[in-house]
Scaffold this motif. Structure first.
Motif, mmCIF file in Angstrom:
data_model
loop_
_atom_site.group_PDB
_atom_site.id
_atom_site.type_symbol
_atom_site.label_atom_id
_atom_site.label_comp_id
_atom_site.label_asym_id
_atom_site.label_seq_id
_atom_site.Cartn_x
_atom_site.Cartn_y
_atom_site.Cartn_z
ATOM 1 N N ARG A 63 -15.823 -16.920 -58.276
ATOM 2 C CA ARG A 63 -15.158 -15.286 -58.212
ATOM 3 C C ARG A 63 -14.741 -15.237 -56.805
ATOM 4 N N THR A 64 -16.105 -16.126 -55.725
ATOM 5 C CA THR A 64 -15.790 -15.484 -54.572
ATOM 6 C C THR A 64 -14.308 -16.850 -53.735
ATOM 7 N N GLU A 65 -15.280 -17.740 -53.802
ATOM 8 C CA GLU A 65 -14.477 -19.342 -53.486
ATOM 9 C C GLU A 65 -12.054 -18.517 -53.846
ATOM 10 N N ALA A 66 -12.298 -18.357 -55.408
ATOM 11 C CA ALA A 66 -10.539 -17.507 -55.620
ATOM 12 C C ALA A 66 -10.258 -16.764 -55.230
ATOM 13 N N ALA A 67 -10.972 -15.616 -54.350
ATOM 14 C CA ALA A 67 -10.824 -14.558 -53.882
ATOM 15 C C ALA A 67 -10.071 -14.680 -52.954
ATOM 16 N N ASP A 68 -11.295 -14.941 -52.387
ATOM 17 C CA ASP A 68 -10.816 -15.918 -50.395
ATOM 18 C C ASP A 68 -9.503 -16.586 -50.766
ATOM 19 N N LEU A 69 -9.161 -17.084 -51.343
ATOM 20 C CA LEU A 69 -8.368 -18.241 -51.416
ATOM 21 C C LEU A 69 -6.756 -17.278 -51.462
ATOM 22 N N PHE A 70 -6.919 -16.207 -52.661
ATOM 23 C CA PHE A 70 -5.950 -15.718 -52.358
ATOM 24 C C PHE A 70 -5.128 -14.383 -51.358
ATOM 25 N N ARG A 71 -7.028 -14.057 -51.194
ATOM 26 C CA ARG A 71 -6.338 -13.040 -50.269
ATOM 27 C C ARG A 71 -5.861 -14.466 -48.963
ATOM 28 N N LYS A 72 -5.962 -14.911 -47.922
ATOM 29 C CA LYS A 72 -5.236 -15.165 -47.380
ATOM 30 C C LYS A 72 -4.221 -16.254 -47.866
ATOM 31 N N LEU A 73 -3.745 -15.989 -48.896
ATOM 32 C CA LEU A 73 -2.178 -16.708 -49.728
ATOM 33 C C LEU A 73 -1.502 -15.109 -49.517
ATOM 34 N N ASN A 74 -2.664 -14.164 -49.071
ATOM 35 C CA ASN A 74 -1.570 -12.848 -50.242
ATOM 36 C C ASN A 74 -1.236 -12.811 -51.042
ATOM 37 N N MET A 75 -1.874 -12.876 -52.156
ATOM 38 C CA MET A 75 -1.496 -12.744 -53.270
ATOM 39 C C MET A 75 -2.439 -11.949 -54.081
ATOM 40 N N THR A 76 -1.971 -11.366 -55.200
ATOM 41 C CA THR A 76 -2.700 -10.624 -56.009
ATOM 42 C C THR A 76 -2.911 -11.087 -57.254
ATOM 43 N N VAL A 77 -3.882 -11.109 -57.625
ATOM 44 C CA VAL A 77 -3.919 -11.613 -59.120
ATOM 45 C C VAL A 77 -5.551 -11.880 -59.908
ATOM 46 N N ASN A 78 -5.029 -11.331 -60.915
ATOM 47 C CA ASN A 78 -5.963 -10.794 -62.008
ATOM 48 C C ASN A 78 -6.797 -12.490 -61.801
ATOM 49 N N LEU A 79 -8.289 -12.525 -61.704
ATOM 50 C CA LEU A 79 -8.485 -13.903 -62.343
ATOM 51 C C LEU A 79 -9.006 -14.058 -63.344
ATOM 52 N N THR A 80 -9.085 -13.053 -63.797
ATOM 53 C CA THR A 80 -9.243 -13.134 -65.504
ATOM 54 C C THR A 80 -8.823 -13.123 -66.325
ATOM 55 N N ALA A 81 -7.366 -13.011 -66.362
ATOM 56 C CA ALA A 81 -6.438 -13.016 -66.714
ATOM 57 C C ALA A 81 -6.003 -14.603 -67.700
ATOM 58 N N PRO A 82 -6.011 -14.598 -69.277
ATOM 59 C CA PRO A 82 -5.428 -16.069 -69.413
ATOM 60 C C PRO A 82 -4.098 -16.147 -68.912
ATOM 61 N N MET A 83 -3.799 -17.497 -68.597
ATOM 62 C CA MET A 83 -2.470 -17.777 -68.551
ATOM 63 C C MET A 83 -1.496 -17.574 -69.417
ATOM 64 N N LYS A 84 -1.642 -17.218 -70.684
ATOM 65 C CA LYS A 84 -1.166 -16.755 -71.260
ATOM 66 C C LYS A 84 0.507 -15.870 -71.307
ATOM 67 N N THR A 85 -0.469 -14.363 -70.935
ATOM 68 C CA THR A 85 -0.277 -13.301 -70.439
ATOM 69 C C THR A 85 0.334 -13.136 -69.056
ATOM 70 N N MET A 86 0.228 -14.773 -68.585
ATOM 71 C CA MET A 86 1.315 -14.287 -67.389
ATOM 72 C C MET A 86 1.926 -14.547 -66.893
ATOM 73 N N SER A 87 3.592 -13.922 -66.386
ATOM 74 C CA SER A 87 4.827 -15.047 -66.322
ATOM 75 C C SER A 87 4.990 -15.651 -66.142
#
Length: 501
Positions: free
Chosen positions: A123-147
Protein backbone atom coordinates in the motif's frame (compact mmCIF):
# COMPACT_ATOMS: atom_id res chain seq x y z
CA UNK A 1 26.72 24.62 -25.97
CA UNK A 2 26.72 21.18 -24.38
CA UNK A 3 27.04 18.24 -26.77
CA UNK A 4 23.78 16.34 -27.16
CA UNK A 5 23.75 12.92 -25.55
CA UNK A 6 23.49 10.34 -28.33
CA UNK A 7 24.08 7.18 -26.29
CA UNK A 8 21.80 4.36 -27.45
CA UNK A 9 19.99 2.55 -24.66
CA UNK A 10 18.66 0.06 -27.24
CA UNK A 11 20.08 -1.12 -30.55
CA UNK A 12 18.48 -3.78 -32.75
CA UNK A 13 20.48 -5.16 -35.67
CA UNK A 14 19.21 -7.47 -38.42
CA UNK A 15 16.15 -8.78 -36.55
CA UNK A 16 14.10 -11.34 -38.51
CA UNK A 17 10.96 -13.21 -37.52
CA UNK A 18 8.76 -15.56 -39.55
CA UNK A 19 5.55 -17.42 -38.78
CA UNK A 20 5.55 -20.39 -41.11
CA UNK A 21 6.08 -19.07 -44.63
CA UNK A 22 5.12 -15.54 -43.63
CA UNK A 23 8.17 -13.34 -42.89
CA UNK A 24 6.89 -10.64 -40.51
CA UNK A 25 10.25 -8.94 -39.76
CA UNK A 26 12.93 -8.66 -42.45
CA UNK A 27 16.38 -7.56 -41.16
CA UNK A 28 15.19 -4.75 -38.92
CA UNK A 29 17.60 -2.13 -37.50
CA UNK A 30 16.50 0.30 -34.76
CA UNK A 31 18.27 2.62 -32.31
CA UNK A 32 16.61 4.28 -29.31
CA UNK A 33 18.60 7.03 -27.60
CA UNK A 34 18.82 7.39 -23.85
CA UNK A 35 16.25 9.83 -22.50
CA UNK A 36 14.31 10.09 -25.76
CA UNK A 37 10.89 9.18 -27.13
CA UNK A 38 10.93 7.13 -30.33
CA UNK A 39 7.68 6.97 -32.29
CA UNK A 40 7.00 3.71 -34.11
CA UNK A 41 4.45 3.72 -36.94
CA UNK A 42 3.28 1.40 -39.67
CA UNK A 43 0.20 -0.17 -41.18
CA UNK A 44 -1.58 -2.96 -39.35
CA UNK A 45 0.45 -6.11 -39.86
CA UNK A 46 3.63 -4.15 -40.67
CA UNK A 47 5.44 -5.84 -37.76
CA UNK A 48 5.48 -3.18 -35.00
CA UNK A 49 4.08 -5.30 -32.19
CA UNK A 50 5.99 -8.39 -33.37
CA UNK A 51 9.28 -6.50 -33.18
CA UNK A 52 8.51 -5.31 -29.65
CA UNK A 53 7.43 -8.80 -28.57
CA UNK A 54 10.75 -10.18 -29.86
CA UNK A 55 12.51 -7.51 -27.81
CA UNK A 56 10.41 -8.32 -24.74
CA UNK A 57 10.93 -12.08 -25.01
CA UNK A 58 7.30 -12.91 -25.76
CA UNK A 59 8.50 -14.16 -29.15
CA UNK A 60 11.96 -15.50 -29.94
CA UNK A 61 13.56 -13.83 -32.97
CA UNK A 62 14.88 -16.02 -35.81
CA UNK A 63 17.90 -13.83 -36.59
CA UNK A 64 19.56 -10.64 -35.39
CA UNK A 65 21.07 -9.10 -32.30
CA UNK A 66 19.69 -6.92 -29.50
CA UNK A 67 21.94 -4.62 -27.48
CA UNK A 68 20.83 -3.00 -24.22
CA UNK A 69 23.24 -0.32 -22.98
CA UNK A 70 25.81 -1.73 -25.39
CA UNK A 71 25.51 -5.27 -24.02
CA UNK A 72 24.02 -8.08 -26.09
CA UNK A 73 20.83 -9.50 -24.58
CA UNK A 74 18.39 -12.22 -25.53
CA UNK A 75 15.45 -12.43 -23.13
CA UNK A 76 13.77 -15.79 -22.66
CA UNK A 77 10.51 -14.16 -21.58
CA UNK A 78 8.82 -11.00 -20.26
CA UNK A 79 9.93 -11.62 -16.67
CA UNK A 80 13.59 -11.56 -17.72
CA UNK A 81 13.00 -8.40 -19.77
CA UNK A 82 11.37 -6.65 -16.81
CA UNK A 83 14.21 -7.65 -14.51
CA UNK A 84 16.63 -6.07 -16.98
CA UNK A 85 14.78 -2.77 -17.19
CA UNK A 86 12.46 -3.17 -20.19
CA UNK A 87 8.71 -2.80 -19.62
CA UNK A 88 5.85 -2.95 -22.09
CA UNK A 89 2.27 -1.72 -21.90
CA UNK A 90 0.23 -3.73 -24.40
CA UNK A 91 -2.65 -2.30 -26.42
CA UNK A 92 -4.93 -5.15 -25.36
CA UNK A 93 -4.86 -5.08 -21.57
CA UNK A 94 -4.21 -8.44 -19.91
CA UNK A 95 -5.12 -7.94 -16.28
CA UNK A 96 -6.62 -9.99 -13.46
CA UNK A 97 -10.00 -8.29 -13.45
CA UNK A 98 -11.25 -10.08 -10.32
CA UNK A 99 -8.29 -8.80 -8.29
CA UNK A 100 -7.76 -5.27 -7.03
CA UNK A 101 -5.29 -2.59 -8.13
CA UNK A 102 -2.67 -3.61 -5.56
CA UNK A 103 -2.67 -7.24 -6.67
CA UNK A 104 -2.31 -6.25 -10.31
CA UNK A 105 0.59 -3.93 -9.52
CA UNK A 106 2.58 -6.51 -7.55
CA UNK A 107 1.57 -9.71 -9.34
CA UNK A 108 4.61 -11.98 -9.56
CA UNK A 109 6.71 -9.86 -7.20
CA UNK A 110 4.83 -9.61 -3.91
CA UNK A 111 7.00 -8.13 -1.12
CA UNK A 112 7.36 -10.64 1.71
CA UNK A 113 7.82 -10.22 5.46
CA UNK A 114 8.23 -13.14 7.87
CA UNK A 115 7.03 -15.55 5.18
CA UNK A 116 3.84 -13.62 4.40
CA UNK A 117 2.88 -10.97 1.87
CA UNK A 118 3.71 -7.51 3.24
CA UNK A 119 0.47 -5.69 2.43
CA UNK A 120 1.46 -2.53 4.32
CA UNK A 121 4.54 -2.16 2.13
CA UNK A 122 2.41 -2.76 -0.97
CA UNK A 123 0.00 0.00 0.00
CA UNK A 124 2.80 2.42 0.88
CA UNK A 125 4.76 1.85 -2.33
CA UNK A 126 1.63 1.97 -4.50
CA UNK A 127 0.41 5.20 -2.86
CA UNK A 128 3.85 6.79 -3.37
CA UNK A 129 3.88 5.70 -7.01
CA UNK A 130 0.47 7.14 -7.85
CA UNK A 131 1.23 10.31 -5.90
CA UNK A 132 4.38 10.88 -7.97
CA UNK A 133 2.37 10.28 -11.14
CA UNK A 134 -0.36 12.68 -9.96
CA UNK A 135 -2.98 9.93 -10.25
CA UNK A 136 -5.89 9.26 -7.91
CA UNK A 137 -6.71 5.54 -7.73
CA UNK A 138 -8.64 3.39 -5.26
CA UNK A 139 -6.01 0.74 -4.47
CA UNK A 140 -8.54 -1.80 -3.22
CA UNK A 141 -11.00 -1.47 -6.12
CA UNK A 142 -11.39 -4.62 -8.27
CA UNK A 143 -10.08 -3.97 -11.78
CA UNK A 144 -13.39 -5.08 -13.32
CA UNK A 145 -15.15 -2.08 -11.71
CA UNK A 146 -12.82 0.43 -13.36
CA UNK A 147 -13.14 2.05 -16.77
CA UNK A 148 -10.85 0.96 -19.60
CA UNK A 149 -9.01 4.29 -19.37
CA UNK A 150 -8.40 3.90 -15.62
CA UNK A 151 -7.19 0.31 -16.11
CA UNK A 152 -4.80 1.50 -18.80
CA UNK A 153 -3.35 4.18 -16.53
CA UNK A 154 -2.79 1.50 -13.86
CA UNK A 155 -0.92 -0.62 -16.40
CA UNK A 156 1.31 2.32 -17.32
CA UNK A 157 2.01 2.98 -13.65
CA UNK A 158 2.93 -0.70 -13.22
CA UNK A 159 5.48 -0.44 -16.04
CA UNK A 160 7.00 2.64 -14.43
CA UNK A 161 7.16 0.88 -11.04
CA UNK A 162 9.77 -1.54 -12.39
CA UNK A 163 12.29 1.32 -12.57
CA UNK A 164 12.57 0.55 -16.27
CA UNK A 165 15.22 2.19 -18.44
CA UNK A 166 13.03 1.55 -21.54
CA UNK A 167 9.23 1.52 -21.65
CA UNK A 168 7.28 0.42 -24.72
CA UNK A 169 3.77 1.90 -25.01
CA UNK A 170 1.57 0.16 -27.61
CA UNK A 171 -1.35 2.44 -28.58
CA UNK A 172 -1.67 3.74 -25.00
CA UNK A 173 -4.15 6.55 -25.74
CA UNK A 174 -6.76 4.49 -27.58
CA UNK A 175 -9.11 4.57 -24.55
CA UNK A 176 -8.00 7.78 -22.83
CA UNK A 177 -9.83 11.10 -22.56
CA UNK A 178 -8.23 14.33 -23.76
CA UNK A 179 -7.36 15.20 -20.16
CA UNK A 180 -5.87 11.76 -19.53
CA UNK A 181 -3.79 11.98 -22.72
CA UNK A 182 -2.40 15.30 -21.52
CA UNK A 183 -1.56 13.68 -18.16
CA UNK A 184 0.11 10.74 -19.91
CA UNK A 185 2.23 13.06 -22.04
CA UNK A 186 3.26 15.02 -18.95
CA UNK A 187 4.23 11.71 -17.33
CA UNK A 188 6.24 10.73 -20.40
CA UNK A 189 8.11 14.03 -20.45
CA UNK A 190 8.98 13.62 -16.76
CA UNK A 191 10.31 10.11 -17.43
CA UNK A 192 12.34 11.40 -20.37
CA UNK A 193 13.84 14.11 -18.13
CA UNK A 194 14.94 11.33 -15.75
CA UNK A 195 16.86 9.65 -18.60
CA UNK A 196 14.25 6.96 -19.25
CA UNK A 197 13.64 6.07 -22.91
CA UNK A 198 10.25 5.31 -24.43
CA UNK A 199 9.05 3.63 -27.61
CA UNK A 200 5.65 5.04 -28.51
CA UNK A 201 3.56 2.94 -30.94
CA UNK A 202 0.63 4.90 -32.34
CA UNK A 203 -1.44 5.49 -35.45
CA UNK A 204 -2.30 9.02 -34.30
CA UNK A 205 -0.16 11.44 -36.30
CA UNK A 206 -0.85 14.48 -34.12
CA UNK A 207 0.36 12.61 -31.04
CA UNK A 208 3.55 11.45 -32.76
CA UNK A 209 4.44 15.03 -33.68
CA UNK A 210 3.53 16.33 -30.22
CA UNK A 211 5.44 13.90 -28.01
CA UNK A 212 8.19 12.14 -30.01
CA UNK A 213 11.80 13.11 -30.71
CA UNK A 214 12.29 10.63 -33.54
CA UNK A 215 10.03 8.42 -35.61
CA UNK A 216 10.60 5.12 -37.40
CA UNK A 217 8.21 3.57 -39.93
CA UNK A 218 7.76 -0.12 -40.70
CA UNK A 219 6.20 -1.33 -43.94
CA UNK A 220 5.73 -4.99 -44.82
CA UNK A 221 8.26 -6.07 -42.19
CA UNK A 222 11.00 -3.68 -43.34
CA UNK A 223 12.20 -0.46 -41.71
CA UNK A 224 11.63 2.13 -44.43
CA UNK A 225 12.20 5.42 -42.60
CA UNK A 226 13.86 6.79 -39.46
CA UNK A 227 14.04 10.55 -38.94
CA UNK A 228 14.05 13.21 -36.26
CA UNK A 229 10.49 14.43 -35.88
CA UNK A 230 11.44 18.02 -36.76
CA UNK A 231 12.83 16.84 -40.10
CA UNK A 232 9.68 15.13 -41.38
CA UNK A 233 6.00 15.84 -41.91
CA UNK A 234 2.66 14.08 -41.99
CA UNK A 235 2.64 13.51 -45.75
CA UNK A 236 6.08 11.88 -45.69
CA UNK A 237 5.07 9.55 -42.85
CA UNK A 238 1.85 8.53 -44.60
CA UNK A 239 3.71 7.85 -47.85
CA UNK A 240 6.28 5.75 -45.94
CA UNK A 241 3.53 3.77 -44.17
CA UNK A 242 1.27 2.96 -47.10
CA UNK A 243 3.69 3.19 -50.02
CA UNK A 244 1.69 5.96 -51.64
CA UNK A 245 0.60 9.51 -50.89
CA UNK A 246 -2.81 10.34 -49.48
CA UNK A 247 -3.81 13.80 -50.66
CA UNK A 248 -6.49 14.04 -47.96
CA UNK A 249 -7.01 12.27 -44.65
CA UNK A 250 -10.71 11.86 -45.43
CA UNK A 251 -12.56 11.09 -48.66
CA UNK A 252 -15.29 13.51 -49.78
CA UNK A 253 -18.54 12.98 -47.88
CA UNK A 254 -20.78 13.16 -50.95
CA UNK A 255 -23.74 11.08 -49.79
CA UNK A 256 -27.21 12.63 -49.98
CA UNK A 257 -29.35 11.74 -46.93
CA UNK A 258 -33.04 11.15 -47.57
CA UNK A 259 -36.08 11.03 -45.30
CA UNK A 260 -36.01 10.22 -41.58
CA UNK A 261 -36.08 6.44 -41.06
CA UNK A 262 -34.80 6.08 -37.47
CA UNK A 263 -36.31 8.05 -34.59
CA UNK A 264 -35.19 7.86 -30.95
CA UNK A 265 -37.66 9.51 -28.56
CA UNK A 266 -37.05 10.26 -24.85
CA UNK A 267 -34.76 7.28 -24.34
CA UNK A 268 -33.59 6.67 -20.76
CA UNK A 269 -31.90 3.87 -18.82
CA UNK A 270 -31.65 3.27 -15.08
CA UNK A 271 -28.21 1.66 -14.78
CA UNK A 272 -25.02 3.72 -14.41
CA UNK A 273 -23.92 5.49 -16.47
CA UNK A 274 -27.59 6.14 -17.11
CA UNK A 275 -29.03 7.85 -20.17
CA UNK A 276 -31.48 10.68 -19.63
CA UNK A 277 -34.28 11.64 -22.03
CA UNK A 278 -32.40 11.33 -25.33
CA UNK A 279 -34.17 12.19 -28.60
CA UNK A 280 -32.84 12.42 -32.16
CA UNK A 281 -33.68 11.40 -35.73
CA UNK A 282 -31.42 9.83 -38.37
CA UNK A 283 -32.15 9.89 -42.10
CA UNK A 284 -31.79 7.19 -44.70
CA UNK A 285 -28.28 7.25 -46.15
CA UNK A 286 -27.00 9.55 -43.39
CA UNK A 287 -23.77 9.25 -41.41
CA UNK A 288 -24.71 10.48 -37.94
CA UNK A 289 -21.79 10.93 -35.56
CA UNK A 290 -21.83 10.66 -31.78
CA UNK A 291 -19.10 12.54 -29.94
CA UNK A 292 -18.40 13.01 -26.24
CA UNK A 293 -15.87 12.40 -23.53
CA UNK A 294 -15.23 8.93 -22.13
CA UNK A 295 -18.17 8.04 -19.86
CA UNK A 296 -20.60 10.40 -21.62
CA UNK A 297 -22.89 7.51 -22.55
CA UNK A 298 -22.17 7.04 -26.26
CA UNK A 299 -21.54 3.28 -26.02
CA UNK A 300 -24.51 2.83 -23.67
CA UNK A 301 -26.77 4.57 -26.20
CA UNK A 302 -25.74 2.23 -29.01
CA UNK A 303 -26.04 -0.83 -26.77
CA UNK A 304 -29.54 0.20 -25.69
CA UNK A 305 -30.63 0.67 -29.29
CA UNK A 306 -29.14 -2.75 -30.17
CA UNK A 307 -31.00 -4.56 -27.37
CA UNK A 308 -27.95 -5.26 -25.21
CA UNK A 309 -29.07 -2.86 -22.46
CA UNK A 310 -32.58 -2.50 -21.05
CA UNK A 311 -34.29 0.84 -21.53
CA UNK A 312 -36.24 2.38 -18.65
CA UNK A 313 -38.27 4.74 -20.81
CA UNK A 314 -38.57 6.01 -24.35
CA UNK A 315 -39.31 4.63 -27.79
CA UNK A 316 -37.39 3.85 -30.97
CA UNK A 317 -39.04 3.82 -34.40
CA UNK A 318 -37.55 2.42 -37.61
CA UNK A 319 -39.33 3.20 -40.87
CA UNK A 320 -42.36 4.27 -38.84
CA UNK A 321 -42.56 1.01 -36.90
CA UNK A 322 -42.07 0.84 -33.14
CA UNK A 323 -39.12 -1.40 -32.27
CA UNK A 324 -38.07 -2.60 -28.84
CA UNK A 325 -35.27 -5.13 -29.15
CA UNK A 326 -34.92 -7.55 -26.25
CA UNK A 327 -31.61 -8.94 -27.50
CA UNK A 328 -28.91 -8.44 -30.08
CA UNK A 329 -30.38 -11.39 -31.99
CA UNK A 330 -33.66 -9.51 -32.22
CA UNK A 331 -31.85 -6.41 -33.51
CA UNK A 332 -29.92 -8.43 -36.10
CA UNK A 333 -33.14 -10.03 -37.38
CA UNK A 334 -34.50 -6.52 -38.02
CA UNK A 335 -31.50 -5.41 -40.10
CA UNK A 336 -29.34 -3.82 -37.39
CA UNK A 337 -25.60 -4.44 -36.98
CA UNK A 338 -23.14 -3.20 -34.36
CA UNK A 339 -19.36 -2.97 -34.16
CA UNK A 340 -18.41 -2.95 -30.48
CA UNK A 341 -15.61 -0.89 -28.93
CA UNK A 342 -13.79 -3.81 -27.29
CA UNK A 343 -13.14 -6.21 -30.17
CA UNK A 344 -11.47 -8.95 -28.11
CA UNK A 345 -14.06 -8.90 -25.34
CA UNK A 346 -17.24 -8.58 -27.39
CA UNK A 347 -16.38 -8.65 -31.10
CA UNK A 348 -14.42 -11.83 -31.75
CA UNK A 349 -14.31 -15.53 -30.92
CA UNK A 350 -10.64 -15.79 -30.06
CA UNK A 351 -10.55 -19.59 -30.28
CA UNK A 352 -11.83 -19.53 -33.85
CA UNK A 353 -10.29 -18.93 -37.26
CA UNK A 354 -11.12 -16.23 -39.82
CA UNK A 355 -13.84 -18.34 -41.41
CA UNK A 356 -15.62 -18.93 -38.09
CA UNK A 357 -15.44 -15.23 -37.12
CA UNK A 358 -16.56 -13.99 -40.54
CA UNK A 359 -19.56 -16.30 -40.94
CA UNK A 360 -20.81 -16.74 -37.37
CA UNK A 361 -23.47 -14.01 -37.62
CA UNK A 362 -24.89 -15.32 -40.88
CA UNK A 363 -24.84 -19.12 -40.66
CA UNK A 364 -28.24 -19.65 -42.28
CA UNK A 365 -26.81 -18.36 -45.58
CA UNK A 366 -24.24 -21.15 -45.79
CA UNK A 367 -26.52 -24.16 -45.52
CA UNK A 368 -26.42 -26.75 -48.29
CA UNK A 369 -29.22 -29.28 -47.84
CA UNK A 370 -29.46 -29.84 -44.09
CA UNK A 371 -25.87 -29.01 -43.10
CA UNK A 372 -23.50 -26.08 -43.16
CA UNK A 373 -21.39 -25.87 -46.31
CA UNK A 374 -17.73 -25.40 -45.45
CA UNK A 375 -17.14 -24.48 -49.08
CA UNK A 376 -19.67 -21.63 -48.94
CA UNK A 377 -18.26 -20.37 -45.64
CA UNK A 378 -14.68 -20.34 -46.91
CA UNK A 379 -15.77 -18.64 -50.16
CA UNK A 380 -17.60 -15.90 -48.22
CA UNK A 381 -14.58 -15.40 -45.96
CA UNK A 382 -12.19 -15.18 -48.92
CA UNK A 383 -14.47 -12.55 -50.47
CA UNK A 384 -14.44 -10.40 -47.31
CA UNK A 385 -10.66 -10.79 -47.00
CA UNK A 386 -10.40 -9.38 -50.52
CA UNK A 387 -12.93 -6.58 -49.97
CA UNK A 388 -11.36 -5.48 -46.66
CA UNK A 389 -7.78 -6.09 -47.86
CA UNK A 390 -7.11 -8.07 -44.69
CA UNK A 391 -3.47 -9.08 -44.24
CA UNK A 392 -3.47 -12.81 -43.56
CA UNK A 393 -2.40 -16.13 -45.05
CA UNK A 394 -6.00 -17.21 -45.73
CA UNK A 395 -9.44 -18.10 -44.30
CA UNK A 396 -8.02 -20.83 -42.05
CA UNK A 397 -5.74 -18.45 -40.10
CA UNK A 398 -6.37 -18.24 -36.36
CA UNK A 399 -7.96 -14.87 -35.57
CA UNK A 400 -5.33 -14.32 -32.85
CA UNK A 401 -2.58 -14.50 -35.51
CA UNK A 402 -3.78 -11.19 -37.00
CA UNK A 403 -2.81 -7.71 -35.88
CA UNK A 404 -5.45 -5.68 -34.03
CA UNK A 405 -6.32 -3.63 -37.10
CA UNK A 406 -6.76 -6.69 -39.28
CA UNK A 407 -8.95 -8.26 -36.62
CA UNK A 408 -11.12 -5.14 -36.87
CA UNK A 409 -11.38 -5.67 -40.63
CA UNK A 410 -12.67 -9.21 -39.98
CA UNK A 411 -15.38 -7.76 -37.74
CA UNK A 412 -16.41 -5.36 -40.49
CA UNK A 413 -16.51 -8.23 -42.96
CA UNK A 414 -18.64 -10.29 -40.58
CA UNK A 415 -21.36 -7.63 -40.51
CA UNK A 416 -21.12 -6.79 -44.21
CA UNK A 417 -22.05 -10.41 -44.93
CA UNK A 418 -25.45 -9.62 -43.40
CA UNK A 419 -26.01 -6.47 -45.55
CA UNK A 420 -27.58 -4.51 -42.63
CA UNK A 421 -29.95 -1.54 -43.03
CA UNK A 422 -28.71 0.23 -39.88
CA UNK A 423 -25.06 0.06 -38.89
CA UNK A 424 -24.09 1.11 -35.34
CA UNK A 425 -20.31 1.62 -35.12
CA UNK A 426 -18.54 2.15 -31.79
CA UNK A 427 -14.96 3.39 -32.43
CA UNK A 428 -14.78 1.50 -35.78
CA UNK A 429 -11.23 2.62 -36.62
CA UNK A 430 -9.68 2.14 -33.19
CA UNK A 431 -6.21 0.64 -33.60
CA UNK A 432 -6.31 0.88 -37.41
CA UNK A 433 -3.53 2.52 -39.43
CA UNK A 434 -4.03 5.62 -41.57
CA UNK A 435 -4.21 3.73 -44.88
CA UNK A 436 -6.76 1.23 -43.61
CA UNK A 437 -8.73 4.03 -41.96
CA UNK A 438 -9.13 5.72 -45.32
CA UNK A 439 -10.48 2.46 -46.77
CA UNK A 440 -12.94 2.18 -43.86
CA UNK A 441 -14.06 5.79 -44.42
CA UNK A 442 -14.63 5.06 -48.12
CA UNK A 443 -16.64 1.97 -47.15
CA UNK A 444 -18.81 3.93 -44.69
CA UNK A 445 -19.54 6.64 -47.27
CA UNK A 446 -20.23 4.03 -49.95
CA UNK A 447 -22.69 2.26 -47.64
CA UNK A 448 -24.43 5.57 -46.91
CA UNK A 449 -24.75 6.26 -50.65
CA UNK A 450 -26.43 2.84 -50.94
CA UNK A 451 -29.09 4.05 -48.49
CA UNK A 452 -27.70 2.47 -45.30
CA UNK A 453 -28.29 4.42 -42.09
CA UNK A 454 -25.09 4.75 -40.05
CA UNK A 455 -24.43 5.94 -36.51
CA UNK A 456 -20.74 6.18 -35.70
CA UNK A 457 -19.11 6.85 -32.33
CA UNK A 458 -15.58 8.26 -32.35
CA UNK A 459 -13.27 9.83 -29.77
CA UNK A 460 -11.09 11.28 -32.52
CA UNK A 461 -12.39 14.75 -33.25
CA UNK A 462 -10.83 15.07 -36.74
CA UNK A 463 -12.50 11.78 -37.66
CA UNK A 464 -15.96 12.71 -36.40
CA UNK A 465 -15.67 16.01 -38.29
CA UNK A 466 -14.24 14.33 -41.38
CA UNK A 467 -16.78 11.60 -42.20
CA UNK A 468 -20.21 12.63 -40.87
CA UNK A 469 -23.20 14.67 -42.02
CA UNK A 470 -24.37 15.63 -38.53
CA UNK A 471 -22.99 15.12 -35.02
CA UNK A 472 -24.84 14.52 -31.76
CA UNK A 473 -22.75 15.49 -28.73
CA UNK A 474 -23.18 13.52 -25.50
CA UNK A 475 -22.47 14.94 -22.05
CA UNK A 476 -22.94 12.96 -18.83
CA UNK A 477 -25.70 10.74 -20.20
CA UNK A 478 -27.55 13.56 -21.96
CA UNK A 479 -27.67 14.75 -25.55
CA UNK A 480 -26.13 18.20 -25.30
CA UNK A 481 -26.86 19.19 -28.89
CA UNK A 482 -26.92 18.24 -32.55
CA UNK A 483 -24.86 20.16 -35.10
CA UNK A 484 -24.35 20.08 -38.86
CA UNK A 485 -20.81 18.87 -39.48
CA UNK A 486 -19.99 21.45 -42.14
CA UNK A 487 -21.10 24.29 -39.84
CA UNK A 488 -19.28 23.29 -36.65
CA UNK A 489 -15.73 23.10 -35.31
CA UNK A 490 -13.71 21.46 -32.54
CA UNK A 491 -14.37 24.29 -30.08
CA UNK A 492 -18.14 23.87 -30.33
CA UNK A 493 -17.91 20.10 -29.88
CA UNK A 494 -15.76 20.50 -26.77
CA UNK A 495 -18.11 23.13 -25.34
CA UNK A 496 -21.14 20.88 -25.85
CA UNK A 497 -19.35 17.83 -24.42
CA UNK A 498 -18.84 19.74 -21.15
CA UNK A 499 -22.42 21.10 -20.98
CA UNK A 500 -23.73 18.77 -18.24
CA UNK A 501 -20.51 18.03 -16.34
Amino acid sequence: MAEQNTKNVLSIRGMCKSFGRNRVLDHIDLDVKEGSIMGLMGENGAGKSTMMKCLFGTYQKDEGTIFLDGKEVNFSGPKMALENGIAMVHQELNQCLERNVLDNLFLGRYPMKHGAVDENRMRTEAADLFRKLNMTVNLTAPMKTMSVSARQMVEIAKAISYNAKLIVLDEPTSSLTVKEVAKLFEMMRNLKAQGISLVYISHKMDEIFEICDEVSVLRDGKMVLTKEIRETNMNELIAAMVGRTLDNRFPPVDNAPGEVVLSVQNLSTKFEPNLKDISFDVREGEIFGLYGLVGAGRTELLETMFGVRTRAAGRVYFKGKLINFNSSRDAMDHGFAMITEERKATGLFLEGDLTFNTTITNLSHYIAGIALSKEKMVKATANEINVMRTKCMGPSDAITALSGGNQQKVIFGKWLERAPDVFLMDEPTRGIDVGAKYEIYELIIRMAKMGKTIIVVSSEMPEILGITNRIGVMSNGRLAGIVNTRDTDQEELLRLSAKYL
